[in-house]
Design a protein around this motif. Structure first.
Motif, PDB file in Angstrom:
ATOM      1  N   LEU A   1       0.868  -1.171   0.000  1.00 31.49           N
ATOM      2  CA  LEU A   1       0.000   0.000   0.000  1.00 31.49           C
ATOM      3  C   LEU A   1       0.909   1.226   0.000  1.00 31.49           C
ATOM      4  CD1 LEU A   1      -2.665   1.591   0.419  1.00 31.49           C
ATOM      5  CD2 LEU A   1      -2.349   1.243   2.876  1.00 31.49           C
ATOM      6  N   ILE A   2       0.720   2.117  -0.983  1.00 23.72           N
ATOM      7  CA  ILE A   2       1.559   3.310  -1.112  1.00 23.72           C
ATOM      8  C   ILE A   2       0.683   4.528  -0.846  1.00 23.72           C
ATOM      9  CG2 ILE A   2       3.089   4.619  -2.642  1.00 23.72           C
ATOM     10  CD1 ILE A   2       3.280   1.922  -4.277  1.00 23.72           C
ATOM     11  N   ARG A   3       1.020   5.274   0.193  1.00 29.95           N
ATOM     12  CA  ARG A   3       0.236   6.449   0.573  1.00 29.95           C
ATOM     13  C   ARG A   3       1.200   7.611   0.826  1.00 29.95           C
ATOM     14  NH1 ARG A   3      -4.000   5.345   5.132  1.00 29.95           N
ATOM     15  NH2 ARG A   3      -5.034   4.393   3.337  1.00 29.95           N
ATOM     16  N   LYS A   4       1.031   8.662   0.054  1.00 31.48           N
ATOM     17  CA  LYS A   4       1.889   9.840   0.186  1.00 31.48           C
ATOM     18  C   LYS A   4       3.363   9.466   0.072  1.00 31.48           C
ATOM     19  CE  LYS A   4      -1.445  12.471   2.903  1.00 31.48           C
ATOM     20  NZ  LYS A   4      -1.714  13.204   4.185  1.00 31.48           N
ATOM     21  N   ASN A   5       3.640   8.649  -0.932  1.00 31.59           N
ATOM     22  CA  ASN A   5       5.021   8.230  -1.242  1.00 31.59           C
ATOM     23  C   ASN A   5       5.652   7.392  -0.142  1.00 31.59           C
ATOM     24  OD1 ASN A   5       5.145   9.429  -3.801  1.00 31.59           O
ATOM     25  ND2 ASN A   5       5.613  11.418  -2.882  1.00 31.59           N
ATOM     26  N   ARG A   6       4.853   6.873   0.741  1.00 36.39           N
ATOM     27  CA  ARG A   6       5.358   5.962   1.758  1.00 36.39           C
ATOM     28  C   ARG A   6       4.839   4.561   1.458  1.00 36.39           C
ATOM     29  NH1 ARG A   6       4.435   9.632   7.213  1.00 36.39           N
ATOM     30  NH2 ARG A   6       6.138  11.097   6.830  1.00 36.39           N
ATOM     31  N   VAL A   7       5.738   3.604   1.470  1.00 31.91           N
ATOM     32  CA  VAL A   7       5.414   2.235   1.080  1.00 31.91           C
ATOM     33  C   VAL A   7       5.207   1.386   2.323  1.00 31.91           C
ATOM     34  CG1 VAL A   7       6.189   0.198  -0.191  1.00 31.91           C
ATOM     35  CG2 VAL A   7       6.794   2.485  -1.010  1.00 31.91           C
ATOM     36  N   HIS A   8       4.069   0.717   2.370  1.00 32.51           N
ATOM     37  CA  HIS A   8       3.755  -0.179   3.489  1.00 32.51           C
ATOM     38  C   HIS A   8       3.706  -1.612   2.959  1.00 32.51           C
ATOM     39  CE1 HIS A   8       2.740   3.282   5.999  1.00 32.51           C
ATOM     40  NE2 HIS A   8       2.153   3.768   4.926  1.00 32.51           N
TER      41      HIS A   8
ATOM     42  N   GLY B   1      -6.776   8.052  -3.696  1.00 33.94           N
ATOM     43  CA  GLY B   1      -5.385   8.382  -3.986  1.00 33.94           C
ATOM     44  C   GLY B   1      -4.400   7.322  -3.541  1.00 33.94           C
ATOM     45  N   ASP B   2      -4.842   6.345  -2.733  1.00 29.31           N
ATOM     46  CA  ASP B   2      -3.954   5.254  -2.342  1.00 29.31           C
ATOM     47  C   ASP B   2      -3.549   4.454  -3.586  1.00 29.31           C
ATOM     48  OD1 ASP B   2      -4.086   5.927   0.288  1.00 29.31           O
ATOM     49  OD2 ASP B   2      -5.419   4.297   0.900  1.00 29.31           O
ATOM     50  N   GLU B   3      -2.316   4.039  -3.590  1.00 31.20           N
ATOM     51  CA  GLU B   3      -1.814   3.211  -4.691  1.00 31.20           C
ATOM     52  C   GLU B   3      -1.523   1.818  -4.162  1.00 31.20           C
ATOM     53  OE1 GLU B   3       1.407   5.178  -6.645  1.00 31.20           O
ATOM     54  OE2 GLU B   3       0.421   7.119  -6.478  1.00 31.20           O
TER      55      GLU B   3
ATOM     56  N   ASP C   1       2.051   5.716   9.890  1.00 35.54           N
ATOM     57  CA  ASP C   1       1.078   6.444   9.077  1.00 35.54           C
ATOM     58  C   ASP C   1       0.145   7.246   9.977  1.00 35.54           C
ATOM     59  OD1 ASP C   1       0.000   6.455   6.108  1.00 35.54           O
ATOM     60  OD2 ASP C   1      -1.755   6.356   7.425  1.00 35.54           O
ATOM     61  N   GLU C   2      -0.387   8.334   9.419  1.00 31.64           N
ATOM     62  CA  GLU C   2      -1.290   9.170  10.213  1.00 31.64           C
ATOM     63  C   GLU C   2      -2.597   8.465  10.515  1.00 31.64           C
ATOM     64  OE1 GLU C   2      -1.862  12.522   7.720  1.00 31.64           O
ATOM     65  OE2 GLU C   2      -2.939  11.410   6.161  1.00 31.64           O
TER      66      GLU C   2
END
Length: 616
Positions: free
Chosen positions: A250-257, A269-271, A310-311
């Motif tokens: 899961l990629i959210r705001k250029n952060r990869v989980h 907007g989640d990738e 993550d927030e």
């Protein structure tokens, strides 16, 4: 011909067809044999289950346990540890060294266990030093088979032939009685295979990405604001418990989980990085309102292991595990007979396997019914995972070693980090093996008693863990032997062996002894190319002895004919277990076995016919 003999032939023919076309696993076929023979009255119930208490079956089980101990305690690895030093030698020198070491170890330890270790060694040499593994694996496998034919405990086939023949009245074979023959065959084969190296494929070593085309399995999609997934937890959408789709990142705001938990709430907007085929991607794109992103970005995201808090963590359920901090890797697994994963489709594997491990693709080995190697990426494919297949899995490095506990599954990756056993365990285990060989070779005890004693010593000194034994023993071989032995008893009870021998004698009447031994060797060798070498030995040993009895000749050359011919199935990749394993790993084609192995079989057939006939 009596009705009993006709029924016997029906059972025998059915058994052969089941083996050839792999309709059922071999252990299941063995159970069917036992049931059929008992219900048809061809054996008594006691004879039907006699295979489970047969000395050869117990000896094979004990030797398999010893082989496990040798592998677990580092003995096999230690004996082969110097192989990496020959990397700079010419191939014409390197290959014979590998063949000689493989044959020597296989004479006393399970050939399959030895070849598995060599597969790992050659795989590493190929990856690091560009040593062509396809030039080495086939000669190593063939040499292992030939080495196992040199001693009585070298293969289960030798023990079975000895047991069946002794039960029918022949004298037991000595431990090294036929070693000179085995060494002769080995020497001829090493020279021949060294010459044939030029005709073996020399393919460039491919990494997993090139071998499996990994990039084709991954799809990068973006959740639109209008998508029904927005505001849903992962567990409530199509991404959860779906055998056709796996969520890797899961990629959210250029952060990869990596491996996001099921309680994470999805946002516009989640990738997402998914494992998904084109058919399912098209369906998902239409029904879930997703955008397919630039495919080039998948590799960038996939190779990045950035994880942060993550927030949205306040929305994560208390049971959610922390995000994986380590890089994730691809692992290639080789399936051995008896593996716990066998019989499952790709979709079923995604439910069955350990948490945080995602099966990506299956590479099917070639069989008599599937000549071309297949790559399976669609989880709805009905083809099942079978012995000899390779499975590509994506997993975190931390959990990679959990595959070590899986039954009859081998990691082919060079980062196979197994804890090294202590020197004491290594040397003590080797001493126990030498003692077992010494007791059996000297005639102090039988191979069964010697092997059981060795197992007992290892257990008593805590150098063997029964939990690992239960998982790693090839139970299919055990049940195959237990099921096939009553088949030999039934052939003798019904007189089928005598009937066949009478037909052979009538056909070969007036022919020389060379022709009789040659025909018997060829028939046995041909059978072993399509069905198990153990099954072939059980079927052919009573027939060979009946022919010897009908000609009033010594049993020994006829028994050795079956023993060697059952093992020499080099002309197909399915006749011997080690050939099945290297078939896929070495990227061989059927022609390499049929031509190179076939010519070797013919050379050994002529040589064996001459040597064995001169023993009469």
């Amino acid at each position: 011909m009596t009705w009993e003999i006709i029924l016997m032939f029906v059972v025998l023919l059915t058994t052969i067809l089941l083996f050839v076309f792999e309709v059922f696993p071999i252990d299941k076929i063995a159970f069917f044999i036992i049931i059929s023979l008992i219900l048809l009255g061809l054996v008594t119930p006691e004879e039907g289950i006699s295979g489970f208490s047969n000395s050869a079956t117990i000896a094979v089980l004990a030797l398999m346990i010893l082989a496990i101990a040798m592998e677990e305690n580092g003995v096999i690895h230690w004996l082969t540890s110097g192989m990496g030093k020959v990397k700079s030698l010419p191939l014409a020198v390197m290959a014979p060294i590998f063949m000689f070491v493989s044959a020597c170890i296989s004479a006393f330890i399970s050939t399959t266990a030895v070849v598995i270790v060599f597969i790992k060694i050659v795989n590493q040499l190929s990856e690091k030093f560009n040593v062509p593994q396809s030039k080495l694996l086939l000669p190593i496998s063939f040499a292992g088979i030939l080495g196992g034919s040199c001693t009585l405990m070298g293969t289960s086939t030798n023990l079975i032939v000895n047991s069946v023949s002794s039960n029918l009245g022949a004298e037991r074979l000595g431990f090294f009685e036929f070693t000179w023959l085995g060494l002769t065959f080995l020497g001829i084969s090493m020279v021949y295979l060294t010459i044939c190296l030029k005709w073996l494929p020399r393919e460039k070593q491919k990494n997993l990405n090139e071998n499996y085309h990994i990039e084709e399995y991954f799809t990068h999609v973006k959740i639109n604001a209008e998508s029904a997934l927005v505001g849903k937890k992962i567990k409530d959408g199509f991404l959860y418990n779906n055998p056709d789709v796996s969520l890797l990142k899961l990629i959210r705001k250029n952060r990869v989980h990596n491996a996001p938990g099921k309680y994470i709430t999805l946002k516009a907007g989640d990738e997402l990085v998914l494992v998904c085929d084109l058919e399912n991607l098209s369906r998902i794109n239409q029904s879930e309102n997703l955008d397919i992103c630039d495919k080039d970005k998948v590799d960038v995201y996939y190779q990045t292991a950035v994880t942060s808090t993550d927030e949205d963590q306040d929305q994560v359920h208390a049971e959610t595990e922390e995000f994986e901090l380590n890089n994730r890797v691809f692992v290639e697994l080789l399936m051995l007979p008896g593996a716990i994963l066998l019989g499952k489709t790709l979709g079923e594997l995604r439910y069955f396997m350990l948490q945080d491990a995602t099966p990506i693709a299956i590479k099917k080995r070639k069989t008599l019914t599937h000549f071309k190697e297949r790559m399976i990426r669609n989880s709805t494919d009905k083809l099942l995972l079978k012995a000899g297949d390779r499975l590509l899995v994506e997993v975190s490095k931390e959990k990679m070693l959990a595959f070590e506990s899986m039954e009859n599954v081998v990691m082919l990756q060079e980062f196979d980090e197994v804890e090294q056993p202590s020197k004491f365990k290594k040397y003590f285990s080797l001493a126990v093996l030498v003692a077992v060989v010494g007791m059996a070779a000297s005639g102090l005890f039988s191979i069964m008693v010697s092997a059981l004693t060795g197992v007992g010593v290892l257990l008593l000194t805590k150098n063997l863990d029964l939990e690992k034994v239960y998982k790693k023993v090839n139970w299919q071989i055990f049940f195959l032997l237990a099921g096939m032995i009553p088949l030999g008893v039934a052939m003798h009870n019904t007189g089928a062996d005598m009937w066949i021998s009478e037909q052979l004698l009538g056909l070969l009447s007036g022919q020389s002894k060379y022709v009789i031994i040659g025909v018997l060797f060829f028939i046995t060798m041909f059978m072993s190319g399509g069905i198990s070498n153990n099954a072939t030995a059980i079927i052919m040993t009573p027939i060979a002895m009946a022919v010897a009895q009908g000609m009033d000749l010594d049993y020994t050359p006829f028994i050795l004919t079956v023993l060697f011919a059952s093992n020499f199935s080099f002309f197909t990749p399915v006749g011997y277990q080690t050939n099945t394993l290297i078939y896929s790993v070495g990227n061989y084609k059927f022609k390499h076995f049929f031509i190179i192995g076939g010519i070797l079989s013919l050379i050994l057939w002529l040589t064996a016919t001459f040597l064995l006939t001169n023993m009469l």
